[in-house]
Design a protein around this motif. Structure first.
Motif, PDB file in Angstrom:
ATOM      1  N   UNK A 356       0.803  -1.218   0.000  1.00  0.00           N
ATOM      2  CA  UNK A 356       0.000   0.000   0.000  1.00  0.00           C
ATOM      3  C   UNK A 356       0.841   1.276   0.000  1.00  0.00           C
ATOM      4  N   UNK A 357       1.942   1.286   0.743  1.00  0.00           N
ATOM      5  CA  UNK A 357       2.699   2.534   0.856  1.00  0.00           C
ATOM      6  C   UNK A 357       3.484   2.868  -0.412  1.00  0.00           C
ATOM      7  N   UNK A 358       3.499   1.963  -1.382  1.00  0.00           N
ATOM      8  CA  UNK A 358       4.171   2.220  -2.652  1.00  0.00           C
ATOM      9  C   UNK A 358       3.186   2.568  -3.770  1.00  0.00           C
ATOM     10  N   UNK A 359       1.943   2.825  -3.402  1.00  0.00           N
ATOM     11  CA  UNK A 359       0.901   3.083  -4.401  1.00  0.00           C
ATOM     12  C   UNK A 359       0.372   4.510  -4.293  1.00  0.00           C
ATOM     13  N   UNK A 360      -0.034   5.074  -5.427  1.00  0.00           N
ATOM     14  CA  UNK A 360      -0.698   6.365  -5.452  1.00  0.00           C
ATOM     15  C   UNK A 360       0.184   7.562  -5.230  1.00  0.00           C
ATOM     16  N   UNK A 361       1.486   7.361  -5.075  1.00  0.00           N
ATOM     17  CA  UNK A 361       2.383   8.472  -4.759  1.00  0.00           C
ATOM     18  C   UNK A 361       2.550   9.414  -5.954  1.00  0.00           C
ATOM     19  N   UNK A 362       2.828   8.839  -7.124  1.00  0.00           N
ATOM     20  CA  UNK A 362       3.001   9.679  -8.312  1.00  0.00           C
ATOM     21  C   UNK A 362       1.682  10.353  -8.704  1.00  0.00           C
ATOM     22  N   UNK A 363       0.552   9.670  -8.439  1.00  0.00           N
ATOM     23  CA  UNK A 363      -0.755  10.255  -8.760  1.00  0.00           C
ATOM     24  C   UNK A 363      -0.999  11.519  -7.954  1.00  0.00           C
ATOM     25  N   UNK A 364      -0.577  11.527  -6.698  1.00  0.00           N
ATOM     26  CA  UNK A 364      -0.717  12.719  -5.855  1.00  0.00           C
ATOM     27  C   UNK A 364       0.016  13.895  -6.490  1.00  0.00           C
TER      28      UNK A 364
END
Length: 470
Positions: A356-364
């Motif tokens: 989970x902590x490696x997901x959605x970061x670039x999207x932010x």
């Protein structure tokens, strides 16, 4: 038992196959660079002899790889991890041959390559990954110096230790092991002249980082002591120590970890005692740290160069246990890359994804950039290091100026706050990304930023327009 040469050949083939698997699956890795990885990438674009939280070698390495390939993709940033662990497994075999026979050395290399710790470390870029090959080289040179004193080898030992320290200060555990061998293993001491030359060579290689810390108010050392070791927040907890030891059993392998502990009861001598002193004290020191103020599982990574050699030696007459340990490790070696290929599919207990902590970061970062463009803002700021790391990585080359928000009178909280602070009061309107508004009354909310998955999903992240003069 198979002959030593056959075992070595099989081990090298196994290591090669595992490494090819890791590199191949890394191409399909669907996770974002984590905050630390994105920060290491940024260091590679701003080469120096030291950084706020770590010594410089990982930044140099990533900077070199991205310059050589002309690519800044996550695959390229992480590629050295898989390759370095494959190299380190071969170096473990080489180091082991200074202490044990070829058959045990072959098993040690295979066990290292299949350790759960290494399976995870091969898909994520970390300072441990850069340090461990130097630890293996140092251990092998030390073992050879016991049998054959040599000024050339002593100098090479010092270079390996110094380079390891430039990768991660945990290389000091090698020095601890060497001191303990000197105290408890008179027959395994290296010649005093060789030891002195090794110390001088290590200091010469490590000197640039010492100088950098002196010039920068000891930033890295202070971060290590105040933030990682948390000397000011000691709160003893035996349960934390027990959890840490359980984690060590998991990342090394339960059978191998028990074998490592049982080695103490064998009253080891000679090579086995030296290997014990180069591994178990590291685990003991970090366990104390875990009890006093907490510790992450990988903080004892330096133990796992000598540890698989010792475990293979202890279990050499119990081949079934060695095979069972290898099968345990191979399961992780095969499965971990798959978790990162389909990160949203693996949800323990039906909850959040394991990765989970490696997901959605670039999207932010992309969502923040889109809103900032619409508002006519070219500077994006944040106070949280993870947000700053991803904004810097994801938006590089897109014309944004990424700055760290904070009180200019406060001590820097991260590399970004030290090197790229926002000038306050602000001369122009800027965008601020955070869960709560910035410390300025003239801040207007622009839009919510929710990637829908990962660490920042549902956290109330928002972009704010901060007026000039804040």
């Amino acid at each position: 038992m198979s002959s030593g040469s056959e075992a070595l050949r099989a081990s090298v083939i196994f290591i090669a196959v595992v490494t090819v698997w890791r590199v191949g699956t890394l191409w399909f890795n669907a996770t974002d660079l984590f905050a630390d990885e994105a920060q290491y990438w940024a260091w590679g674009k701003h080469l120096d002899f030291g950084y706020f939280s770590k010594p410089p070698l990982i930044g140099w390495l990533i900077g070199g790889v991205t310059a050589l390939t002309g690519s800044d993709t996550a695959f390229v940033v992480r590629l050295p991890a898989s390759l370095l662990h494959g190299l380190t497994a071969l170096l473990v075999i080489w180091a082991a041959r200074a202490f044990v026979d070829a058959w045990v050395a072959a098993w040690a290399g295979a066990l290292y390559a299949s350790m759960p710790l290494i399976a995870v470390g091969s898909v994520l870029m970390s300072t441990d990954t850069v340090m461990l090959p130097f630890f293996a080289v140092a251990l092998g040179l030390y073992g050879r110096l016991i049998e054959a004193p040599s000024l050339a080898r002593a100098a090479a030992l010092g270079v390996a230790v110094g380079a390891g320290l430039l990768a991660k200060y945990a290389m000091v555990y090698f020095v601890l092991g060497a001191v303990l061998v000197w105290v408890f293993q008179p027959a395994q001491r290296i010649r005093l002249r060789d030891a002195g030359l090794a110390v001088l060579a290590a200091l010469a290689v490590f000197a640039p980082n010492i100088w950098w810390n002196i010039e920068n108010d000891g930033q890295t050392v202070r971060h290590l002591v105040e933030d990682n070791a948390d000397v000011g927040g000691i709160d003893p907890s035996l349960s934390e120590g027990a959890v840490f030891l359980a984690e060590q059993a998991g990342i090394f392998g339960p059978i191998l970890f028990v074998a490592l502990l049982l080695a103490v009861l064998r009253r080891p001598r000679g090579a086995e005692l030296s290997l014990l002193l180069f591994s178990l004290p590291t685990i003991a020191v970090v366990t104390v740290q875990a009890v006093l103020s907490g510790a992450l599982a990988n903080w004892a990574a330096a133990a796992y160069i000598a540890a698989p050699i010792l475990a293979a030696s202890v279990l050499q007459m119990r081949r079934g246990l060695l095979v069972a340990s290898a099968v345990y490790g191979m399961a992780f070696a095969a499965a971990i890359p798959l978790v990162f290929i389909a990160p949203e599919a693996v949800r323990p207990g039906g909850g959040a994804p394991l990765a989970n902590r490696y997901l959605g970061l670039h999207a932010v970062s992309d969502m923040a950039a889109e809103t900032a463009r619409e508002a006519g803002l070219s500077t994006i700021t944040a106070a949280e290091r993870g947000l700053l790391a991803d904004l810097t990585y994801t938006l590089h080359g897109e014309g944004f100026d990424i700055r760290a928000w904070g009180d200019p009178s406060d001590a820097p909280r991260s590399w970004y706050h030290a090197e790229f602070p926002i000038e306050r009061p602000t001369a122009e309107a800027v965008a601020y990304l955070g869960e709560t508004p910035p410390d300025c009354a003239r801040a207007k909310p622009l839009s919510a930023v929710d990637p829908g998955v990962g660490h920042w999903a549902g956290r109330g992240l928002r972009l704010w327009r901060v007026a000039p003069g804040c």
